[in-house]
Structures are given as structure tokens and as C-alpha cells.
Scaffold this motif. Structure first.
Motif, PDB file in Angstrom:
ATOM      1  N   GLY A  11     -13.002  -4.332 -29.528  1.00 36.17           N
ATOM      2  CA  GLY A  11     -12.309  -5.202 -28.570  1.00 36.17           C
ATOM      3  C   GLY A  11     -12.471  -6.669 -28.961  1.00 36.17           C
ATOM      4  N   TYR A  12     -12.444  -7.543 -27.948  1.00 35.17           N
ATOM      5  CA  TYR A  12     -12.515  -8.990 -28.205  1.00 35.17           C
ATOM      6  C   TYR A  12     -13.780  -9.368 -28.961  1.00 35.17           C
ATOM      7  CZ  TYR A  12      -8.662  -9.518 -24.936  1.00 35.17           C
ATOM      8  OH  TYR A  12      -7.436  -9.435 -24.326  1.00 35.17           O
ATOM      9  N   GLY A  13     -14.924  -8.780 -28.557  1.00 33.05           N
ATOM     10  CA  GLY A  13     -16.183  -9.128 -29.199  1.00 33.05           C
ATOM     11  C   GLY A  13     -16.397  -8.379 -30.502  1.00 33.05           C
ATOM     12  N   ASP A  31     -13.805   2.903 -33.387  1.00 36.02           N
ATOM     13  CA  ASP A  31     -13.034   2.766 -32.144  1.00 36.02           C
ATOM     14  C   ASP A  31     -12.008   3.905 -32.105  1.00 36.02           C
ATOM     15  OD1 ASP A  31     -12.299  -0.051 -30.231  1.00 36.02           O
ATOM     16  OD2 ASP A  31     -11.085   1.765 -30.074  1.00 36.02           O
ATOM     17  N   ALA A  73     -17.842   6.956 -30.037  1.00 33.87           N
ATOM     18  CA  ALA A  73     -19.290   7.190 -30.092  1.00 33.87           C
ATOM     19  C   ALA A  73     -19.685   8.063 -28.912  1.00 33.87           C
ATOM     20  CB  ALA A  73     -20.035   5.861 -30.010  1.00 33.87           C
ATOM     21  N   GLY A  99     -17.165  -2.546 -24.257  1.00 34.50           N
ATOM     22  CA  GLY A  99     -16.378  -3.168 -23.198  1.00 34.50           C
ATOM     23  C   GLY A  99     -16.211  -2.340 -21.936  1.00 34.50           C
ATOM     24  N   LYS A 107      -5.269  -2.112 -18.560  1.00 35.41           N
ATOM     25  CA  LYS A 107      -5.752  -1.628 -19.858  1.00 35.41           C
ATOM     26  C   LYS A 107      -5.083  -0.276 -20.080  1.00 35.41           C
ATOM     27  CE  LYS A 107      -9.851  -4.341 -20.816  1.00 35.41           C
ATOM     28  NZ  LYS A 107     -11.253  -4.360 -21.256  1.00 35.41           N
ATOM     29  N   ASP A 273     -18.519  -7.114 -22.193  1.00 32.97           N
ATOM     30  CA  ASP A 273     -18.601  -6.614 -20.816  1.00 32.97           C
ATOM     31  C   ASP A 273     -19.786  -5.680 -20.587  1.00 32.97           C
ATOM     32  OD1 ASP A 273     -16.319  -8.024 -20.307  1.00 32.97           O
ATOM     33  OD2 ASP A 273     -15.073  -6.309 -19.764  1.00 32.97           O
ATOM     34  N   MET A 282     -15.500 -11.371 -19.093  1.00 32.02           N
ATOM     35  CA  MET A 282     -14.276 -11.963 -19.639  1.00 32.02           C
ATOM     36  C   MET A 282     -14.319 -11.978 -21.154  1.00 32.02           C
ATOM     37  SD  MET A 282     -13.691 -15.182 -17.097  1.00 32.02           S
ATOM     38  CE  MET A 282     -12.225 -15.795 -17.924  1.00 32.02           C
ATOM     39  N   ALA A 283     -13.110 -11.939 -21.748  1.00 31.31           N
ATOM     40  CA  ALA A 283     -12.995 -11.936 -23.199  1.00 31.31           C
ATOM     41  C   ALA A 283     -13.639 -13.179 -23.817  1.00 31.31           C
ATOM     42  CB  ALA A 283     -11.520 -11.881 -23.581  1.00 31.31           C
ATOM     43  N   SER A 284     -13.487 -14.314 -23.134  1.00 30.19           N
ATOM     44  CA  SER A 284     -14.022 -15.549 -23.721  1.00 30.19           C
ATOM     45  C   SER A 284     -15.542 -15.448 -23.889  1.00 30.19           C
ATOM     46  CB  SER A 284     -13.630 -16.765 -22.877  1.00 30.19           C
ATOM     47  OG  SER A 284     -13.928 -16.522 -21.534  1.00 30.19           O
ATOM     48  N   LYS A 349      -2.426 -20.347 -22.338  1.00 27.96           N
ATOM     49  CA  LYS A 349      -2.354 -18.887 -22.155  1.00 27.96           C
ATOM     50  C   LYS A 349      -0.955 -18.386 -21.832  1.00 27.96           C
ATOM     51  CE  LYS A 349      -4.229 -14.975 -19.554  1.00 27.96           C
ATOM     52  NZ  LYS A 349      -5.132 -14.489 -18.528  1.00 27.96           N
TER      53      LYS A 349
HETATM   54  C1  LIG Z   1      -5.027  -7.666 -17.410  1.00 27.50           C
HETATM   55  C2  LIG Z   1      -6.266  -8.348 -17.901  1.00 27.50           C
HETATM   56  C3  LIG Z   1      -6.202  -9.694 -18.268  1.00 27.50           C
HETATM   57  C4  LIG Z   1      -7.329 -10.338 -18.746  1.00 27.50           C
HETATM   58  N1  LIG Z   1      -7.224 -11.660 -19.082  1.00 27.50           N
HETATM   59  C5  LIG Z   1      -8.313 -12.296 -19.545  1.00 27.50           C
HETATM   60  C6  LIG Z   1      -8.232 -13.674 -19.931  1.00 27.50           C
HETATM   61  O1  LIG Z   1      -7.177 -14.304 -19.839  1.00 27.50           O
HETATM   62  N2  LIG Z   1      -9.349 -14.280 -20.397  1.00 27.50           N
HETATM   63  C7  LIG Z   1     -10.527 -13.622 -20.497  1.00 27.50           C
HETATM   64  O2  LIG Z   1     -11.504 -14.227 -20.937  1.00 27.50           O
HETATM   65  N3  LIG Z   1     -10.655 -12.319 -20.135  1.00 27.50           N
HETATM   66  C8  LIG Z   1      -9.581 -11.647 -19.656  1.00 27.50           C
HETATM   67  N4  LIG Z   1      -9.687 -10.328 -19.281  1.00 27.50           N
HETATM   68  C9  LIG Z   1     -10.994  -9.636 -19.379  1.00 27.50           C
HETATM   69  C10 LIG Z   1     -11.175  -9.057 -20.776  1.00 27.50           C
HETATM   70  O3  LIG Z   1     -10.108  -8.200 -21.103  1.00 27.50           O
HETATM   71  C11 LIG Z   1     -12.502  -8.303 -20.926  1.00 27.50           C
HETATM   72  O4  LIG Z   1     -13.550  -9.092 -20.467  1.00 27.50           O
HETATM   73  C12 LIG Z   1     -12.694  -7.965 -22.389  1.00 27.50           C
HETATM   74  O5  LIG Z   1     -11.767  -6.960 -22.761  1.00 27.50           O
HETATM   75  C13 LIG Z   1     -14.115  -7.529 -22.747  1.00 27.50           C
HETATM   76  O6  LIG Z   1     -14.202  -7.528 -24.133  1.00 27.50           O
HETATM   77  P1  LIG Z   1     -15.223  -6.598 -24.924  1.00 27.50           P
HETATM   78  O7  LIG Z   1     -15.214  -7.066 -26.328  1.00 27.50           O
HETATM   79  O8  LIG Z   1     -16.512  -6.498 -24.203  1.00 27.50           O
HETATM   80  O9  LIG Z   1     -14.581  -5.126 -24.873  1.00 27.50           O
HETATM   81  P2  LIG Z   1     -13.085  -4.588 -24.782  1.00 27.50           P
HETATM   82  O10 LIG Z   1     -12.093  -5.636 -25.094  1.00 27.50           O
HETATM   83  O11 LIG Z   1     -13.003  -3.855 -23.481  1.00 27.50           O
HETATM   84  O12 LIG Z   1     -13.035  -3.550 -26.001  1.00 27.50           O
HETATM   85  C14 LIG Z   1     -13.847  -2.423 -26.041  1.00 27.50           C
HETATM   86  C15 LIG Z   1     -13.399  -1.533 -27.197  1.00 27.50           C
HETATM   87  O13 LIG Z   1     -14.336  -0.472 -27.310  1.00 27.50           O
HETATM   88  C16 LIG Z   1     -13.663   0.747 -27.514  1.00 27.50           C
HETATM   89  N5  LIG Z   1     -14.520   1.815 -26.998  1.00 27.50           N
HETATM   90  C17 LIG Z   1     -14.771   2.160 -25.711  1.00 27.50           C
HETATM   91  N6  LIG Z   1     -15.629   3.199 -25.659  1.00 27.50           N
HETATM   92  C18 LIG Z   1     -15.936   3.519 -26.950  1.00 27.50           C
HETATM   93  C19 LIG Z   1     -16.777   4.493 -27.555  1.00 27.50           C
HETATM   94  N7  LIG Z   1     -17.482   5.375 -26.834  1.00 27.50           N
HETATM   95  N8  LIG Z   1     -16.852   4.513 -28.909  1.00 27.50           N
HETATM   96  C20 LIG Z   1     -16.162   3.630 -29.678  1.00 27.50           C
HETATM   97  N9  LIG Z   1     -15.354   2.688 -29.143  1.00 27.50           N
HETATM   98  C21 LIG Z   1     -15.248   2.635 -27.805  1.00 27.50           C
HETATM   99  C22 LIG Z   1     -12.351   0.585 -26.738  1.00 27.50           C
HETATM  100  O14 LIG Z   1     -11.346   1.447 -27.262  1.00 27.50           O
HETATM  101  C23 LIG Z   1     -12.029  -0.886 -26.970  1.00 27.50           C
HETATM  102  O15 LIG Z   1     -11.216  -1.081 -28.108  1.00 27.50           O
HETATM  103  C24 LIG Z   1      -8.562  -9.643 -18.819  1.00 27.50           C
HETATM  104  C25 LIG Z   1      -8.631  -8.294 -18.452  1.00 27.50           C
HETATM  105  C26 LIG Z   1      -7.500  -7.636 -17.994  1.00 27.50           C
HETATM  106  C27 LIG Z   1      -7.600  -6.181 -17.627  1.00 27.50           C
END
Ligand SMILES: Cc1cc2nc3c(=O)[nH]c(=O)nc-3n(C[C@H](O)[C@H](O)[C@H](O)COP(=O)(O)OP(=O)(O)OC[C@H]3O[C@@H](n4cnc5c(N)ncnc54)[C@H](O)[C@@H]3O)c2cc1C
Length: 365
Positions: A11-13, A31, A73, A99, A107, A273, A282-284, A349
């Protein structure tokens, strides 16, 4: 021999960590999805099918040297990861970045892991939504509000009502930001009703067209033709529940140290997350965590002491577009947080929902 890094979740991170370390270590990104999903774009991807492909960035173009395994995983221990297929991936460093899930369309559906399937889902829901007159959204958080804005942007004449059982819009943000939001929602004709919990959920499935009525605890009746659920974040840490690593918190998040190590392990990190931090989900923040982890693993690869420490911030920031023409924001300044103008929200944005930023991460021309 190169050191190995396994990143679980792109994901984002996670995608940022994998990309940054690709030239210095043998990186494996795991993933189940075919592509990174830019969740910030997913609501416009619903209302504008011709634009929807912009929300997806195939992992195939992320890494120059490293490999991507399309699997989930199911368990992690100090030596490595076990995947749903039974395959084992052992690595010197592990980064947990799985995440959270959110109800579709914010999502993707759990079972839809290819880009084609996800685009099909969105087109199908668009088909249901397009012919309706009255749309009900349950949840007045940023996701519900953005969804309403995107719907009004495409269909200004649809009646859109948002219900929330809490009695405040964006609690914790500056009063001028919240007032500005109210003003813009009124101008767009979006009907937001707070303190409006329902006696029962609609009888029709979410995202399917079909007239129904719901009743709030105050006795108001609302008739609509389709509804969407805009609440219910689910932290993706089920694969850690077997306790082969560290116990999870009550909220199913992963306890981490200041350097973002999973408690008790200098070679395992958790970001985004799933990390048990006071940062908003949040993604940021996920990307801020990724920067810290990249610095620490780089130091470890060089045989130095990892010393990058994350300082969680109590400041609340947000960019909340209401379609392509309106939106509110709150951003950090040297003097603390301040309201952002609609123009700033649009430029940062609303215009492309971060597409350009991820196009560069994924080398999309
Ligand atoms: C509609 C919407 C709009 C948003 N807008 C914003 C915004 O404008 N700004 C902002 O900062 N935040 C925003 N967010 C919040 C942001 O999307 C989340 O905080 C962010 O996605 C978290 O990033 P992450 O890297 O922790 O994980 P995620 O982006 O959730 O990615 C996790 C990844 O892990 C993978 N995964 C899950 N389980 C497993 C497993 N068991 N094994 C292997 N892979 C796995 C998933 O497929 C996914 O690709 C928004 C959220 C939504 C729903």
C-alpha cells in the motif's frame, strides 16, 4: 551477498519502502493484489468509469531488481513469512505494512484482486447508481462526505442524504474548517443529518438499486434508491493473530517502538494503519513511517546504528475534496494548523487525487 528485505503489503507505506530499498537490498514485496490501489481516488473511480483506471498502479512497474509475489501472508515469525500458498519467504529484515480494509467502494472488495475485476466491480456499481434519484450514505466521516461530493459533481440533480449517529461533523478540526464544510455541503445541496442512527439497516444490499425506506431513532423516515456504507475500518493483522511474533493490541494493531520496530525485534518493522501509534490512520502518516523505516534499514545494511525515530503528531490534517469544484482542508503551518482554501485543496488533492504522485512512484509515463 546482498541482504534481503521482505515487505508485506504494497500500500502507501509498503510500496514506498520496497521502492526505496530496491537498489540496496534484495527486496521481495508480497501482496495479493495485482496493483497498488490509491484509495484516495476510489470514490471518483466509481462515479467516472472512464477515469477509474487511474486509481490502480500495477506492482509490475514498481521495482527494478526486486521481485513481487502475488499472495497473502498467513503467518509471520522472526525468521520470515508463510504465504497462503504454503511458500516460505525468509529475510534479514521484515516490514509489515498490510494496512486496513474499508467497505467497498472506498477500498476494493476483498475477493477482487486483479485490476480487471476491480474495474468490473466499479462499472457494475456505476450502472446501479446512474439510474437512481435518491442516494443514502451511512457515515458522515471523510469517506462519506467525499463520496457525496463525487456523486453531486457528476449528477447535481440527484438527492444525496448522509446520516450519522454522532452529532458533530469532523470533530477535532478547527471551527472555521467545520463551518466551511457545512457551508459547502449546503451550497451543493447535500443533506447531512447528524444524531441520526437507524433503527435497522436498509433491506436492500449496499450498492444495489432498489427503493427502500429507513427510520432514524428520532422517528424520521428516509426513502432512497441505493445506499453506501461509509464506516467500519478493519485493521489487516489477522495473519499475526497466531502469536508467532508479538501480541496485538486490543484494537488489533501492532505495538511498535519509536524506531518503528515491532516490540522485541530490531529487524522487524511495522508501519501505516497497522502500527499502534496515536497518528491518524492516513496515507500521509504511512508514508512518513516508511521514510523512517527506510532510514533505519539503510543504516543497518551499512552496519551503522539505526537512529531515525518517529515522533507522532497530535496535529490533525486533512484534504477533503467535494468533487472537482469544492472542498475543505486543514494543513500544518509553522504556527500550528490552519484552514486551507478550496483552491489549495483542489491543487493538492481534488484535481487528480494524487494520481501524478503515484505515477512517478510506479514509473507510469
Ligand atoms: C476513500 C478513502 C480516501 C482516503 N483519502 C486519504 C487521503 O486523502 N489522505 C490520506 O492521508 N489518507 C487517506 N485515506 C486513508 C488511507 O487510504 C490509509 O490510511 C492508507 O491506505 C494506509 O496505508 P498503509 O500503507 O498502511 O496500507 P494500505 O494502503 O491499506 O495497503 C495495505 C496493502 O496490504 C495488502 N495486504 C493486506 N493484507 C495482506 C496480507 N495478509 N498479506 C499481504 N498483503 C496484504 C493489501 O492488499 C494492500 O495492498 C483514505 C482512505 C479511503 C478509504
Amino acid at each position: 551477498m546482498n541482504h534481503t528485505v521482505a515487505v508485506i503489503g504494497g500500500g502507501y507505506g509498503g510500496s514506498l519502502v520496497a521502492k526505496e530499498l530496491d537498489s540496496e537490498a534484495d527486496v521481495t514485496l508480497i501482496d495479493p493484489r495485482e496493483a497498488f490501489v490509491n484509495a484516495a481516488a476510489s470514490l471518483r473511480a466509481l462515479t467516472r468509469p472512464d477515469w477509474a483506471h487511474n486509481a490502480f498502479f500495477p506492482f509490475a512497474t514498481l521495482l527494478q531488481r526486486g521481485r513481487v509475489i502475488r499472495d497473502r501472508a498467513v503467518s509471520v515469525d522472526p525468521k520470515g513469512v508463510t504465504l497462503a500458498s504454503g511458500e516460505r519467504v525468509e529475510a534479514d529484515y521484515l516490514v509489515l505494512a498490510t494496512g486496513s480494509g474499508y467497505t467497498y467502494p472506498a477500498k476494493p472488495n476483498h475477493a477482487s484482486t486483479s485490476i480487471a475485476q476491480q474495474l468490473d466491480d466499479l462499472r457494475e456499481t456505476y450502472g446501479e447508481l446512474a439510474g437512481t434519484d435518491r442516494v443514502l450514505i451511512l457515515g458522515a466521516g471523510p469517506v462519506g462526505l467525499e463520496l457525496a461530493g463525487e456523486i453531486k459533481d457528476v449528477w447535481p440533480d440527484k438527492y444525496v442524504v448522509i446520516l450519522d449517529r454522532t452529532d458533530q461533523l469532523l470533530p477535532g478540526f478547527l471551527p472555521e474548517v467545520r463551518d466551511g464544510l457545512r457551508h459547502q455541503l449546503d451550497a451543493l445541496g447535500i443533506d447531512v443529518r447528524l444524531g441520526a442512527g437507524l433503527t435497522a439497516l436498509p433491506t436492500v444490499e449496499a450498492g444495489r438499486a432498489g427503493r427502500f425506506a429507513v427510520t432514524t431513532h428520532k422517528g424520521e423516515q428516509i426513502v432512497a434508491d441505493i445506499w453506501f456504507q461509509a464506516f467500519g475500518v478493519e485493521i489487516n493483522t489477522g495473519y499475526l493473530a497466531d502469536g508467532c511474533l508479538s501480541p496485538l493490541t486490543e484494537r488489533k494493531t501492532v505495538p511498535v517502538t519509536g524506531r518503528l520496530n515491532v516490540q522485541g525485534y530490531d529487524h522487524i518493522y511495522a508501519i501505516g494503519d497497522i502500527a499502534a501509534l496515536p497518528d491518524p490512520k492516513m496515507a500521509s502518516y504511512a508514508m512518513t513511517h516508511a521514510d523512517i523505516v527506510v532510514k533505519n534499514i539503510r543504516a543497518q545494511l551499512a552496519g551503522d546504528r539505526p537512529d531515525a525515530v518517529h515522533a507522532p503528531t497530535p496535529e490533525r490534517r486533512i484534504l477533503l475534496p467535494l468533487g472537482t469544484r469544492a472542498g475543505i482542508g486543514q494543513l500544518p503551518t509553522p504556527d500550528g494548523v490552519a484552514a486551507a482554501t478550496a483552491e489549495t485543496v483542489y491543487q493538492r488533492k481534488g484535481a487528480d487525487l494524487f494520481t501524478a504522485r503515484f505515477a512517478s512512484r510506479f514509473d507510469r509515463a
